[in-house]
Design a protein around this motif. Sequence first.
Motif, PDB file in Angstrom:
ATOM      1  N   UNK A 222       0.712  -1.333   0.074  1.00 38.62           N
ATOM      2  CA  UNK A 222      -0.159   0.144  -0.055  1.00 38.62           C
ATOM      3  C   UNK A 222       0.944   1.205  -0.040  1.00 38.62           C
ATOM      4  N   UNK A 223       0.494   2.362  -0.796  1.00 39.59           N
ATOM      5  CA  UNK A 223       1.012   3.504  -0.764  1.00 39.59           C
ATOM      6  C   UNK A 223      -0.254   4.712  -0.758  1.00 39.59           C
ATOM      7  N   UNK A 224      -0.147   5.418   0.115  1.00 40.23           N
ATOM      8  CA  UNK A 224      -0.875   6.775   0.380  1.00 40.23           C
ATOM      9  C   UNK A 224      -2.487   6.271  -0.063  1.00 40.23           C
ATOM     10  N   UNK A 225      -3.029   5.196   0.755  1.00 43.15           N
ATOM     11  CA  UNK A 225      -4.189   4.713   0.780  1.00 43.15           C
ATOM     12  C   UNK A 225      -4.736   3.984  -0.278  1.00 43.15           C
ATOM     13  N   UNK A 226      -3.726   3.349  -1.124  1.00 42.54           N
ATOM     14  CA  UNK A 226      -3.967   2.562  -2.276  1.00 42.54           C
ATOM     15  C   UNK A 226      -3.221   1.387  -2.482  1.00 42.54           C
ATOM     16  N   UNK A 227      -3.752   0.516  -2.959  1.00 44.25           N
ATOM     17  CA  UNK A 227      -2.975  -0.831  -3.185  1.00 44.25           C
ATOM     18  C   UNK A 227      -2.113  -0.717  -4.396  1.00 44.25           C
ATOM     19  N   UNK A 228      -0.906  -0.526  -4.464  1.00 47.05           N
ATOM     20  CA  UNK A 228      -0.039  -0.209  -5.777  1.00 47.05           C
ATOM     21  C   UNK A 228       0.428  -1.830  -6.163  1.00 47.05           C
ATOM     22  N   UNK A 229       0.350  -2.770  -5.247  1.00 44.41           N
ATOM     23  CA  UNK A 229       0.820  -3.958  -5.862  1.00 44.41           C
ATOM     24  C   UNK A 229       0.435  -5.168  -5.119  1.00 44.41           C
ATOM     25  N   UNK A 230       0.042  -6.049  -6.062  1.00 42.72           N
ATOM     26  CA  UNK A 230      -0.738  -7.295  -5.236  1.00 42.72           C
ATOM     27  C   UNK A 230      -0.515  -8.597  -5.962  1.00 42.72           C
ATOM     28  N   UNK A 231      -0.056  -9.654  -5.035  1.00 42.67           N
ATOM     29  CA  UNK A 231       0.194 -10.787  -5.942  1.00 42.67           C
ATOM     30  C   UNK A 231       1.089 -11.863  -5.008  1.00 42.67           C
ATOM     31  N   UNK A 232       1.145 -12.783  -5.328  1.00 43.94           N
ATOM     32  CA  UNK A 232       1.978 -13.869  -4.371  1.00 43.94           C
ATOM     33  C   UNK A 232       3.402 -13.385  -4.373  1.00 43.94           C
ATOM     34  N   UNK A 233       3.847 -14.122  -3.538  1.00 45.99           N
ATOM     35  CA  UNK A 233       5.393 -13.805  -3.046  1.00 45.99           C
ATOM     36  C   UNK A 233       6.238 -13.804  -4.577  1.00 45.99           C
ATOM     37  N   UNK A 234       6.012 -14.748  -5.287  1.00 45.18           N
ATOM     38  CA  UNK A 234       6.822 -14.644  -6.475  1.00 45.18           C
ATOM     39  C   UNK A 234       6.718 -13.328  -7.329  1.00 45.18           C
TER      40      UNK A 234
END
Length: 261
Positions: A222-234
């Motif tokens: 998260x950055x500034x209230x938003x999800x900026x990246x999402x996924x599995x560890x890889x």
Amino acid sequence: MLEIQHLTVKYGYHPPSVKDFSLSMKPGEIVSIVGESGSGKTTVIRSLLGALPKGGQVVEGDICFEGESLLGKSDEEWRQLRGKRMSMIFQDSGVMINPIRKIGGQFVEYIRTHEDISKKDAWQKGVIMLEKMCLSNGENIMNSYPFQLSGGMRQRVGIAMAMVFQPKLLLADEPTSALDVTTQAQIVRQMMELKEVHNTGIIIVTHNLGVASYMSDQILVMQSGRIVEMGNQEDVLYNPSHTYTKTLLESVPKMEGKRYV
Ligand SMILES: Nc1ncnc2c1ncn2[C@@H]1O[C@H](COP(=O)(O)OP(=O)(O)OP(=O)(O)O)[C@@H](O)[C@H]1O
Ligand SMILES: [Mg+2]
């Protein structure tokens, strides 16, 4: 099990502290949320628990937990839900535990607010829970004051309390950051065990990418209230697409050319 759709949260008239946050979780899944200070991690967790601080309000979106929407629940309905089906571990469980009362009295009281059982049975249940958290002499712990325990032991008492009703969802806001590395590892293992044994879904807020990568099925940045990246560890650790994630990763030291997260 948990479905968060386009969650937007505001404090008063300020711009949203969480904006368009969506997440879908299956039973027994572990999700880590990482991100800089003020990015909205605690706000997300507190929204899920219906425990936003004064002025905080969900202004858009929906949260569905085990098939029912959580928004618009009454205080009484929240009380039923919290502790039993969903519970929380705080950064320093010392905050949740009253420092001047023995653990036993508090644990018994906590159990009896949710379950109609005798003090003796509640005590026994507490002892068993503490021992499951690798606190070898549960009776001793019950008879101790919080200050007689180490930070790691207190944290495990907090986890024992959070887990006593085997909730389907455990929320943990930086549960290990106040602890030394060895104790951190123990707490992490304990949480993993909850997942294995009780199929508890866990959302953990952490600053520690190592913990995040070790534990989670999904990592959210998260950055500034938003999800900026999402996924599995890889995805997140080895193929970060967002500049902020790259910066976060670069702050983790390398050893022999390999980054140990
Ligand atoms: N009680 C409050 N009243 C007004 N604004 C708040 C309140 N709590 C948080 N905020 C604002 O919401 C934003 C997100 O805060 P939040 O505590 O969720 O961040 P965080 O990611 O948990 O940060 P940290 O890593 O420092 O714990 C911040 O801009 C903060 O100023
Ligand atoms: Mg926070």
